[in-house]
Design a protein around this motif. Sequence first.
Motif, PDB file in Angstrom:
ATOM      1  N   GLU A 160       6.950   6.570  -5.112  1.00 29.84           N
ATOM      2  CA  GLU A 160       8.159   5.742  -5.042  1.00 29.84           C
ATOM      3  C   GLU A 160       9.238   6.426  -4.208  1.00 29.84           C
ATOM      4  OE1 GLU A 160      10.601   2.582  -5.373  1.00 29.84           O
ATOM      5  OE2 GLU A 160       8.489   2.684  -5.977  1.00 29.84           O
ATOM      6  N   LYS A 163       8.552   5.837  -0.598  1.00 27.19           N
ATOM      7  CA  LYS A 163       8.931   4.467  -0.242  1.00 27.19           C
ATOM      8  C   LYS A 163      10.448   4.327  -0.117  1.00 27.19           C
ATOM      9  CE  LYS A 163       4.931   2.344  -2.527  1.00 27.19           C
ATOM     10  NZ  LYS A 163       4.490   1.464  -3.639  1.00 27.19           N
ATOM     11  N   SER A 166      11.745   6.084   3.044  1.00 26.54           N
ATOM     12  CA  SER A 166      11.467   5.308   4.251  1.00 26.54           C
ATOM     13  C   SER A 166      12.496   4.206   4.440  1.00 26.54           C
ATOM     14  CB  SER A 166      10.058   4.698   4.164  1.00 26.54           C
ATOM     15  OG  SER A 166       9.081   5.699   4.027  1.00 26.54           O
ATOM     16  N   CYS A 203       3.186   3.188   2.387  1.00 26.87           N
ATOM     17  CA  CYS A 203       4.092   2.144   2.855  1.00 26.87           C
ATOM     18  C   CYS A 203       4.265   2.273   4.363  1.00 26.87           C
ATOM     19  CB  CYS A 203       5.459   2.242   2.162  1.00 26.87           C
ATOM     20  SG  CYS A 203       6.429   3.697   2.597  1.00 26.87           S
TER      21      CYS A 203
END
Length: 208
Positions: A160, A163, A166, A203
């Motif tokens: 997480e 993600k 990013s 991701c």
Amino acid sequence: MSEVKNSALTPAEAWKLLQEGNARFVVGETAHPNQNAARRDELVDAQNPFAVIFGCSDSRLAAEIIFDVGLGDVFVVRTAGQVIDPAVLGSLEYSVDVLNVPLIVILGHDSCGAVTAAIDAYRTGDMPPGYIRNLVERITPSVVAARRQDVKDVNSTVVEHVKQTSTRLLEMSRSLSEAVQEGRTAIAGVTYRLAEGKAELVCQHGSV
């Protein structure tokens, strides 16, 4: 560091090169490319890396080794817990806008100490001392996002955090956001498994 022409590689081609290098590393058949005197001489006046890797400072996460690349292949930025600060943003913008790299890799890993510290602080309410607190504060939003999904273990929280990192890059840097929108670069969020040595895509922003 000298300005260079745009890399001929697409983001997808750059990611494929990294995947192939990691696959060699996983099975113990590394090629150690671009690590000789001739390559060193080629890079005296300029560099043209095909990716920038923004990863954790953990000693077990040496990007050039786990992706089996050599001198001049990747531009590497590292902080504990791959936390974003102005120096990181400046380094990433330099890699995209000046060195024209077609791929940004956000690299997290299992058993991350910085993420563990943030989880502990969230759970206990006790913040660590000194500048470690600054690291924890920057990671805590990712811990909160993970908890909202009922994710509590360290390794899933790392996913997480990759993600969230990013997404935050695009929110914080207009330069990087425009580069992704224009297709000049892409972002690949990746987690690294310490036991297997494998880097896995979790991701992406843009096409990889």
